[in-house]
Design an enzyme around this catalytic site. Structure first.
Site, PDB file in Angstrom:
ATOM      1  N   SER A   1     -36.837  18.786 -61.394  1.00 51.12           N
ATOM      2  CA  SER A   1     -37.718  17.951 -60.572  1.00 51.12           C
ATOM      3  C   SER A   1     -38.251  16.699 -61.265  1.00 51.12           C
ATOM      4  O   SER A   1     -39.112  16.008 -60.711  1.00 51.12           O
ATOM      5  CB  SER A   1     -38.902  18.792 -60.077  1.00 51.12           C
ATOM      6  OG  SER A   1     -39.672  19.173 -61.182  1.00 51.12           O
TER       7      SER A   1
ATOM      8  N   ASP B   1     -29.648  32.052 -58.746  1.00 55.26           N
ATOM      9  CA  ASP B   1     -29.342  30.857 -59.529  1.00 55.26           C
ATOM     10  C   ASP B   1     -28.342  30.038 -58.710  1.00 55.26           C
ATOM     11  O   ASP B   1     -27.158  30.390 -58.625  1.00 55.26           O
ATOM     12  CB  ASP B   1     -28.742  31.300 -60.873  1.00 55.26           C
ATOM     13  CG  ASP B   1     -28.326  30.113 -61.723  1.00 55.26           C
ATOM     14  OD1 ASP B   1     -28.441  28.965 -61.246  1.00 55.26           O
ATOM     15  OD2 ASP B   1     -27.878  30.351 -62.856  1.00 55.26           O
TER      16      ASP B   1
ATOM     17  N   SER C   1     -36.385  12.197 -53.181  1.00 60.53           N
ATOM     18  CA  SER C   1     -37.531  11.746 -53.990  1.00 60.53           C
ATOM     19  C   SER C   1     -37.700  10.234 -53.925  1.00 60.53           C
ATOM     20  O   SER C   1     -36.733   9.495 -53.707  1.00 60.53           O
ATOM     21  CB  SER C   1     -37.286  12.170 -55.434  1.00 60.53           C
ATOM     22  OG  SER C   1     -38.240  11.579 -56.290  1.00 60.53           O
TER      23      SER C   1
ATOM     24  N   ASP D   1     -35.744  31.499 -55.998  1.00 58.10           N
ATOM     25  CA  ASP D   1     -35.818  30.680 -57.214  1.00 58.10           C
ATOM     26  C   ASP D   1     -35.073  31.417 -58.309  1.00 58.10           C
ATOM     27  O   ASP D   1     -34.819  32.623 -58.182  1.00 58.10           O
ATOM     28  CB  ASP D   1     -37.288  30.471 -57.630  1.00 58.10           C
ATOM     29  CG  ASP D   1     -37.475  29.163 -58.402  1.00 58.10           C
ATOM     30  OD1 ASP D   1     -36.755  28.970 -59.403  1.00 58.10           O
ATOM     31  OD2 ASP D   1     -38.308  28.340 -57.991  1.00 58.10           O
TER      32      ASP D   1
ATOM     33  N   TYR E   1     -32.237  11.764 -62.783  1.00 58.83           N
ATOM     34  CA  TYR E   1     -32.836  12.586 -61.726  1.00 58.83           C
ATOM     35  C   TYR E   1     -32.745  11.865 -60.369  1.00 58.83           C
ATOM     36  O   TYR E   1     -32.336  12.450 -59.358  1.00 58.83           O
ATOM     37  CB  TYR E   1     -34.295  12.876 -62.109  1.00 58.83           C
ATOM     38  CG  TYR E   1     -35.151  13.403 -60.994  1.00 58.83           C
ATOM     39  CD1 TYR E   1     -34.930  14.664 -60.459  1.00 58.83           C
ATOM     40  CD2 TYR E   1     -36.194  12.630 -60.474  1.00 58.83           C
ATOM     41  CE1 TYR E   1     -35.729  15.149 -59.426  1.00 58.83           C
ATOM     42  CE2 TYR E   1     -36.997  13.114 -59.454  1.00 58.83           C
ATOM     43  CZ  TYR E   1     -36.754  14.366 -58.933  1.00 58.83           C
ATOM     44  OH  TYR E   1     -37.539  14.834 -57.915  1.00 58.83           O
TER      45      TYR E   1
ATOM     46  N   LYS F   1     -30.704  12.761 -56.749  1.00 56.02           N
ATOM     47  CA  LYS F   1     -31.278  12.800 -55.405  1.00 56.02           C
ATOM     48  C   LYS F   1     -30.442  11.950 -54.443  1.00 56.02           C
ATOM     49  O   LYS F   1     -30.250  12.304 -53.279  1.00 56.02           O
ATOM     50  CB  LYS F   1     -32.734  12.327 -55.435  1.00 56.02           C
ATOM     51  CG  LYS F   1     -33.661  13.315 -56.139  1.00 56.02           C
ATOM     52  CD  LYS F   1     -33.640  14.665 -55.429  1.00 56.02           C
ATOM     53  CE  LYS F   1     -34.607  15.664 -55.989  1.00 56.02           C
ATOM     54  NZ  LYS F   1     -34.577  16.957 -55.287  1.00 56.02           N
TER      55      LYS F   1
ATOM     56  N   HIS G   1     -37.870   8.677 -56.404  1.00 54.08           N
ATOM     57  CA  HIS G   1     -37.086   8.193 -57.537  1.00 54.08           C
ATOM     58  C   HIS G   1     -35.633   7.855 -57.165  1.00 54.08           C
ATOM     59  O   HIS G   1     -34.908   7.312 -57.989  1.00 54.08           O
ATOM     60  CB  HIS G   1     -37.166   9.191 -58.692  1.00 54.08           C
ATOM     61  CG  HIS G   1     -38.588   9.338 -59.164  1.00 54.08           C
ATOM     62  ND1 HIS G   1     -39.244   8.326 -59.825  1.00 54.08           N
ATOM     63  CD2 HIS G   1     -39.496  10.339 -58.986  1.00 54.08           C
ATOM     64  CE1 HIS G   1     -40.498   8.707 -60.071  1.00 54.08           C
ATOM     65  NE2 HIS G   1     -40.673   9.914 -59.562  1.00 54.08           N
TER      66      HIS G   1
HETATM   67  C1  15L Z   1     -40.859  13.518 -58.213  1.00 54.35           C
HETATM   68  O1  15L Z   1     -39.807  13.350 -57.647  1.00 54.35           O
HETATM   69  C2  15L Z   1     -41.131  14.731 -59.001  1.00 54.35           C
HETATM   70  O2  15L Z   1     -40.465  15.859 -58.502  1.00 54.35           O
HETATM   71  C3  15L Z   1     -42.596  15.024 -59.189  1.00 54.35           C
HETATM   72  O3  15L Z   1     -42.729  15.969 -60.228  1.00 54.35           O
HETATM   73  C4  15L Z   1     -43.388  13.755 -59.507  1.00 54.35           C
HETATM   74  O4  15L Z   1     -43.016  13.288 -60.771  1.00 54.35           O
HETATM   75  C5  15L Z   1     -43.123  12.716 -58.439  1.00 54.35           C
HETATM   76  O5  15L Z   1     -41.759  12.486 -58.265  1.00 54.35           O
HETATM   77  C6  15L Z   1     -43.814  11.379 -58.735  1.00 54.35           C
HETATM   78  O6  15L Z   1     -43.160  10.351 -58.750  1.00 54.35           O
HETATM   79  O7  15L Z   1     -45.026  11.410 -58.889  1.00 54.35           O
END
Ligand code: 15L
Length: 277
Positions: A68, A44, A104, A31, A129, A133, A106
């Site tokens: 994230s 990094d 994710s 990390d 974000y 992804k 998302h």
């Molecule tokens: C994600 O992708 C995030 O990394 C996490 O922190 C949450 O926000 C999650 O989604 C979510 O949708 O609950």
């Protein structure tokens, strides 16, 4: 025993995985933030030299490192676009074939809650974000098709010991279930490029996770265990756009708080400086 690199190891998901997978693999944790552990290497990943250093000599990579949540473009660009490219490219140059990429929910967050979606749907990111992804998923596809690398993409819902609200009843995954899915991504022979959803066996799921089951996933948990408690504590109302879509508040706001994000820390520091004057 396989040597497995986990980037973003100090984050929530990284912490759960480091605990759940210890003993199963020889873990190398990494990390940009510090961590007190013998097997930790600070790096990094927005710098190619660092990405090359940490990916050397491992059998597989679980690439969690990055921004994230939704946030300013500059932070996402450095961590999730440049950082992701550096890790995949460094893996290729170092001969590491297998990457597990926790993408994710998302990436597909603008699908409505009345739809059940599978691993073949077209991406519908709900944020910068989410776009980052989708970039990782696309880069993975390219590295499979062009370089024969093996990519296991997990569109994670929300990793937590318990589901925390109504939306998370649909997308929750327990620490032991995400560990099982990541292990499939590391160990299952014959993976070329797969997308699965990182959720437990939730009764209220919005995802058809048949592809994960085909690959051997047998989730142990179901968010329904906590449904009464969660729904009792749920506040009524809420943003109508967030409520209609799977990505929730990511669909409606420009930033989601993330105390660990570097850009926000800088902002907070300069605010504090301003106040002192
Ligand atoms: C994600 O992708 C995030 O990394 C996490 O922190 C949450 O926000 C999650 O989604 C979510 O949708 O609950």
């Amino acid at each position: 025993m396989k040597t497995v690199l986990i980037t973003g190891a100090t984050g929530d998901v990284g912490t759960h995985l480091a605990r759940e997978l210890a003993g199963k693999y020889k873990l190398r944790l990494s990390d940009k933030r510090p961590l007190k552990a013998k097997n930790f290497v600070k790096a990094d990943i927005s710098k190619m030299a660092d990405a090359l250093r940490i990916t050397k000599g491992v059998d597989a990579i679980v690439h969690l490192g990055g921004y994230s949540v939704e946030g300013p473009w500059e932070g996402i660009l450095q961590a999730n676009i440049i950082g992701c490219y550096n890790v995949f490219e460094a893996a290729r140059r170092n001969g590491v074939k297998r990457i597990v990429f926790p993408t994710s929910n998302h990436a597909v967050g603008f699908y409505r809650r009345d739809r059940t979606i599978d691993d073949h749907v077209y991406p519908r990111p709900d944020s910068r974000y989410g776009v980052s992804k989708v970039f990782g998923e696309a880069l993975g596809r390219l590295y499979t098709d062009k370089y024969g690398m093996e990519m296991f993409m997990i569109r994670i819902g929300n990793v937590n010991p318990k589901p925390i609200d109504k939306r998370r009843l649909s997308i929750w995954i327990s620490p032991r279930d995400i560990a099982q899915l990541v292990s499939i991504g590391i160990d299952r022979p014959g993976i070329e490029f797969e997308i699965v959803y990182g959720i437990s066996r939730n009764k209220r799921a919005w995802y058809d996770n048949a592809n994960a089951y085909r690959l051997g996933y047998q989730p142990q948990d179901d968010s329904e265990t906590w449904a009464d408690e969660v729904l009792r504590n749920e506040k009524p109302g809420g943003d109508p756009i967030a409520e209609a879509h799977q990505g929730g508040i990511f669909c409606a706001v420009e930033e989601v708080p993330n105390p660990a994000a570097p850009v926000r820390k800088e902002k907070a520091a300069s605010k504090a400086k301003g106040k002192k004057k």
